[in-house]
Design an enzyme around this catalytic site. Structure first.
Site, mmCIF file in Angstrom:
data_model
loop_
_atom_site.group_PDB
_atom_site.id
_atom_site.type_symbol
_atom_site.label_atom_id
_atom_site.label_comp_id
_atom_site.label_asym_id
_atom_site.label_seq_id
_atom_site.Cartn_x
_atom_site.Cartn_y
_atom_site.Cartn_z
ATOM 1 N N HIS A 157 1.212 -1.025 -0.474
ATOM 2 C CA HIS A 157 -0.486 -0.164 -0.178
ATOM 3 C C HIS A 157 0.731 1.585 -0.271
ATOM 4 O O HIS A 157 0.410 2.476 0.483
ATOM 5 C CB HIS A 157 -1.233 -0.233 1.555
ATOM 6 C CG HIS A 157 -1.596 -1.070 1.849
ATOM 7 N ND1 HIS A 157 -2.881 -1.454 0.602
ATOM 8 C CD2 HIS A 157 -1.777 -2.115 1.915
ATOM 9 C CE1 HIS A 157 -2.928 -2.656 1.109
ATOM 10 N NE2 HIS A 157 -2.196 -3.890 2.159
ATOM 11 N N SER A 278 16.300 21.595 -14.898
ATOM 12 C CA SER A 278 15.034 22.452 -15.393
ATOM 13 C C SER A 278 15.546 24.032 -16.135
ATOM 14 O O SER A 278 16.549 24.821 -15.562
ATOM 15 C CB SER A 278 14.260 22.491 -14.698
ATOM 16 O OG SER A 278 13.483 23.680 -14.296
ATOM 17 N N LYS A 284 17.836 21.572 -9.620
ATOM 18 C CA LYS A 284 17.102 20.574 -10.388
ATOM 19 C C LYS A 284 17.508 19.283 -10.863
ATOM 20 O O LYS A 284 18.206 19.437 -12.016
ATOM 21 C CB LYS A 284 14.976 20.811 -11.239
ATOM 22 C CG LYS A 284 14.123 21.433 -10.573
ATOM 23 C CD LYS A 284 13.279 20.832 -9.639
ATOM 24 C CE LYS A 284 12.363 20.077 -10.664
ATOM 25 N NZ LYS A 284 11.027 19.773 -10.113
ATOM 26 N N GLU A 291 10.322 8.863 -16.620
ATOM 27 C CA GLU A 291 9.511 9.536 -16.851
ATOM 28 C C GLU A 291 8.326 8.820 -17.668
ATOM 29 O O GLU A 291 7.743 8.834 -18.447
ATOM 30 C CB GLU A 291 8.900 10.709 -16.202
ATOM 31 C CG GLU A 291 8.708 11.416 -15.263
ATOM 32 C CD GLU A 291 9.451 12.504 -14.988
ATOM 33 O OE1 GLU A 291 8.485 13.189 -14.201
ATOM 34 O OE2 GLU A 291 9.913 13.596 -15.644
#
Ligand code: ARG
Length: 461
Positions: A157, A278, A284, A291
């Site tokens: 979970h 970024s 970043k 992704e």
């Protein structure tokens, strides 16, 4: 003008829109090598069986080899008017060798021709996928060996459940990708039959030798039913379903990498070669490759559903609908190859933060089950009662804002008087993972055993 291949009964050529919707050359030119291989095998067989002369066969073979060179040198002019790869090649053959070219299509149809071309292509692609999967599995085995004893939280979970080792987690993916590999092998075995010689749908009256062409093309044997031969696209569907399942495994891994590489988790750091920055936020480092692997899985799954949907309404045998099989498979293949390569690179380069993993492994009372097991083993408590006692210990630790191992013996005894000093030896994350020695369990010794098993198996694969 009407089509030079099938225009005999047509008075005029197709409308421009007809040509646009009908043409597949834009994508099926990818099949050129398979198409030429198939035609070489077919013409050799036609000569062998005396259906065409040896002289014609020689011209045909020479012409086909010239075309192969022209295509590979980028000198071949593909034409939409000639619809597909089969007719583009045949028309060029006629230009090169004259009337003998017209004999190549004896005892053959584009229906068995495309079926054999496409099978050859899918089979080759599955061999490529098998190699890529082996590379990914090898990368995981290396990381597993390195981190056989690295403790991390195991989740259910997405809540910390019990401590496990990172090596064990890596081996979970070894299992998944090995199943994918075995699916690839199964599918190759099943599609290893040549449809060439089924002709349009009914077979042919010419005394062809389908066993000969099957063998020449590297198939185990010819297919056994001419109707099925030209209408079956199971091999493409199987490829797509294997691709979808494998991509789904890649996507779950990608999702874990995305989560693990957040500053909040900090379990892993992606190498610079597999992340991006970024343009506005200088701090970043984004897991773009992971992704994209996750996203491209949607595309592959879509191709599977698309082809299933194309096929589901088709009566036997061939319908032009089936021309839609190729883009789905080609794009899924390209996408899967890319995703496997990117993931293999990420896994190889992943920097593991052992300290962060260990710290997180101890959080959330992750050794509560170990306490309950200790109560069962040492005090002979029924597991349900041990579960209850442990629950009270967790509540106490929570109210004190400490971990289970930081409770004093007196505190533990206030919950159950039988508890002794010995309990502390099972409350650490290390002793927890070390104790899970059941077959397939997370104990480092067991993980090392499984690594040895997979290394041996992979060497044989
Ligand atoms: N381009 C066609 C395809 O991909 C080849 C087979 C055409 N056969 C036919 N009877 N129109 O399916």
């Amino acid at each position: 003008a009407s089509n030079q291949m099938w225009g005999g009964r047509f008075a005029s050529g197709p409308a421009a829109i007809m040509e646009a919707i009908n043409a597949s050359i834009g994508f099926d030119k990818k099949l050129y090598a398979q198409d030429i291989r198939g035609s070489l095998a077919h013409s050799a067989m036609l000569a062998q069986t005396g259906i065409i002369s040896a002289a014609d066969q020689e011209k045909i073979a020479h012409g086909l080899n010239t075309i192969l060179q022209e295509i590979e040198a980028g000198k071949f002019v593909f034409s939409n008017k000639l619809e597909d790869i089969h007719m583009n090649i045949e028309a060029r053959l006629a230009e090169l060798i004259g009337p003998a070219a017209g004999r190549l299509h004896t005892a053959r149809s584009r229906n068995d021709q495309v079926a054999v071309d496409f099978r050859l292509w899918v089979k080759d692609e599955l061999f490529r996928v098998a190699e890529a999967l082996k590379g990914l599995i090898a990368a995981f085995l290396e990381r597993a060996e390195e981190h056989a004893a690295t403790v991390m939280p195991g989740f259910t979970h997405m809540q910390a459940a019990q401590p496990v080792t990172f090596g064990h987690h890596c081996l979970a993916y070894v299992e998944m990708f090995s199943r994918d590999l075995s699916r690839v092998r199964d599918a190759i075995e099943r599609m290893d039959e040549s449809p060439l010689g089924a002709a349009a749908l009914a077979g042919t009256g010419f005394a062809i030798d389908r066993h000969m062409t099957a063998k020449a093309l590297g198939f185990r044997e010819p297919t056994r039913n001419s109707l099925d031969s030209v209408s079956d696209r199971d091999f493409a569907l199987e490829f797509l379903s294997i691709a979808a399942i494998s991509a789904t495994h890649l996507s779950r891994l990608a999702e874990e990498i995305v989560i693990w590489s957040t500053p909040q988790f900090g379990f892993v750091r992606l190498s610079d070669s597999f992340s991006t920055g970024s343009s506005i936020m200088p701090q970043k480092k984004n897991p773009d490759a992971a992704e994209l692997v996750r996203a491209k899985t949607g595309r592959i799954n879509g191709h599977l559903v698309a082809l299933l949907t194309v096929m589901k309404g088709l009566p036997l045998t061939y319908s032009k609908d089936m021309q839609e099989d190729k883009e789905a498979v080609f794009d899924a293949a390209e996408t899967l190859d890319l995703a496997l390569a990117a993931m293999t690179g990420m896994v190889r380069d992943l920097a593991v933060n052992v300290g962060a993993m260990k710290k997180a492994a101890g959080a959330g009372y992750s050794t509560a089950t170990d306490l309950a097991d200790w109560l069962v083993r040492t005090l002979s408590l029924p597991f349900r009662e041990a579960h209850h006692v442990t629950g009270r210990a967790v509540a106490l630790a929570e109210s004190r804002k400490v971990g289970l191992e930081k409770l004093s013996l007196a505190e533990l005894q206030s919950i159950h008087p039988g508890i002794t000093d010995g309990v502390f030896s099972v409350l650490s994350v290390q002793s927890s993972v070390k104790s899970r020695t059941s077959f397939g369990g997370t104990a480092p010794a067991e993980v090392r055993k499984q690594i040895r098993y997979w290394k041996k198996r992979l060497a044989k694969a």
